[in-house]
Design an enzyme around this catalytic site. Structure first.
Site, PDB file in Angstrom:
ATOM      1  N   ASN A  12      48.022  43.368  43.653  1.00 48.72           N
ATOM      2  CA  ASN A  12      47.450  44.333  44.590  1.00 48.72           C
ATOM      3  C   ASN A  12      47.805  43.861  45.994  1.00 48.72           C
ATOM      4  O   ASN A  12      47.227  42.896  46.497  1.00 48.72           O
ATOM      5  CB  ASN A  12      45.923  44.378  44.394  1.00 48.72           C
ATOM      6  N   LYS A  14      47.222  45.249  48.697  1.00 50.57           N
ATOM      7  CA  LYS A  14      46.238  45.703  49.693  1.00 50.57           C
ATOM      8  C   LYS A  14      46.974  46.312  50.896  1.00 50.57           C
ATOM      9  O   LYS A  14      48.043  46.900  50.714  1.00 50.57           O
ATOM     10  CB  LYS A  14      45.287  44.563  50.060  1.00 50.57           C
ATOM     11  N   HIS A  99      37.992  49.520  43.693  1.00 53.59           N
ATOM     12  CA  HIS A  99      38.035  48.165  44.248  1.00 53.59           C
ATOM     13  C   HIS A  99      36.830  47.958  45.163  1.00 53.59           C
ATOM     14  O   HIS A  99      36.416  48.892  45.870  1.00 53.59           O
ATOM     15  CB  HIS A  99      39.347  47.959  45.020  1.00 53.59           C
ATOM     16  N   GLU A 101      36.606  46.652  47.934  1.00 55.69           N
ATOM     17  CA  GLU A 101      36.896  46.969  49.337  1.00 55.69           C
ATOM     18  C   GLU A 101      36.764  48.474  49.579  1.00 55.69           C
ATOM     19  O   GLU A 101      36.318  48.890  50.653  1.00 55.69           O
ATOM     20  CB  GLU A 101      38.295  46.447  49.706  1.00 55.69           C
ATOM     21  N   GLU A 171      36.286  41.780  39.148  1.00 57.73           N
ATOM     22  CA  GLU A 171      36.566  41.029  40.368  1.00 57.73           C
ATOM     23  C   GLU A 171      35.258  40.678  41.076  1.00 57.73           C
ATOM     24  O   GLU A 171      34.737  41.502  41.866  1.00 57.73           O
ATOM     25  CB  GLU A 171      37.426  41.878  41.314  1.00 57.73           C
ATOM     26  N   GLY A 177      39.638  36.612  47.851  1.00 55.06           N
ATOM     27  CA  GLY A 177      40.204  36.137  49.116  1.00 55.06           C
ATOM     28  C   GLY A 177      39.488  34.937  49.699  1.00 55.06           C
ATOM     29  O   GLY A 177      39.685  34.595  50.861  1.00 55.06           O
ATOM     30  N   SER A 217      40.975  35.279  43.774  1.00 57.79           N
ATOM     31  CA  SER A 217      41.643  33.990  43.973  1.00 57.79           C
ATOM     32  C   SER A 217      42.375  33.489  42.724  1.00 57.79           C
ATOM     33  O   SER A 217      42.458  32.290  42.488  1.00 57.79           O
ATOM     34  CB  SER A 217      40.652  32.938  44.489  1.00 57.79           C
TER      35      SER A 217
END
Ligand code: 13P
Length: 256
Positions: A12, A14, A99, A101, A171, A177, A217
């Protein structure tokens, strides 16, 4: 990773890489991934603006293309959005939805993800349905319920008839991250609970074939122990998917 499921290593990107940068990374990936190990499938999910370029650059490589978002309506006055048919015409066979985000910054709900999943499945694009808990839910100990509730709401009523019509990505938000990877045992605990929920919703046989990925990660140094777990069928990779050598190394290590 039991032997009947093909592992999926998905990148991904992003909101990284303009068109020229995407072309460069796609060329590097095509070279680094000229041989994908048996039993591993590779997917890259660039920003929408880069899809066509990456599709053209990687056409000879055994790498699938996915988008990072979709809108469920077929066409019309939805400024800024892309439809399933548009993604398909750009070469996408997968699309990430839900996701954290998107849920956090763009206020997407389980109902939104459900509509996106239904539209994608109807169009023959495989949703990569993301779920995961924030740190406070992990600390409160209610993370399994949080994640399985997302699965139940997001996938409610979907006409899934074969296991290859959907992929799940677990996730945990605190691991995205941050360099704080969940341990392989943490990943297995939740991925196993997701599979049990899928079995309850769609039947045990179908659930046995659905890929459940881990994301947060994931990197060359931890991919092998993650995919060694019985219910972890690959990874959704953020940061490490932006470097061709790292991503290719994860593909190789997953296949060993
Ligand atoms: P990182 O691999 O950078 O933690 O990102 C994970 C992720 O959010 C993939 O969708």
């Amino acid at each position: 990773m039991p032997s009947n499921r093909t592992l999926l290593i998905a990148g991904n990107w992003k909101m990284n890489n303009d068109v020229a940068e995407a072309a460069k990374l796609a060329d590097e990936l095509a070279e680094a991934l000229s041989e994908v190990p048996a039993g591993v499938e590779v997917l890259v999910c660039p920003p929408t603006i880069d899809l066509t370029t990456v599709h053209q650059r990687m056409s000879a490589a055994a790498v699938a293309l996915g988008a990072q978002n979709v809108y469920w309506e077929p066409k019309g006055a939805y400024t800024g959005e892309s439809s399933c048919a548009m993604l398909k015409s750009a070469g996408c066979t997968y699309c990430i939805i839900g996701h954290s985000e998107r849920r956090d910054y763009f206020h997407e709900t389980d109902e939104d993800e459900n509509k996106k999943a239904a539209a994608l499945i109807a169009a023959g694009i495989v949703p990569v349905f993301c779920c995961g808990e924030p740190e406070e839910v992990r600390e409160a100990g209610t993370y399994v319920k949080h994640v399985t509730d997302q699965i139940r709401a997001g996938l409610a009523g979907l006409p899934i008839e074969s296991a290859d019509q959907i992929v799940i990505a677990y996730e945990p938000i605190w691991a995205i991250g941050t360099g704080k990877t969940a341990t392989a045992d943490d990943a297995q605990e939740v991925c196993g609970a997701i599979r049990e929920t899928l079995a309850d919703m769609f039947g045990a046989e179908l659930a046995e074939g659905i890929r459940v990925l881990y994301g947060g990660s994931a990197k060359p140094g931890n991919i092998a122990e993650l995919v060694a777990k019985p219910d972890v069928d690959g990874a959704l990779v953020g940061g490490a998917s932006l470097k061709a050598a790292d991503f290719a190394s994860m593909v190789v290590k997953a296949g060993e």
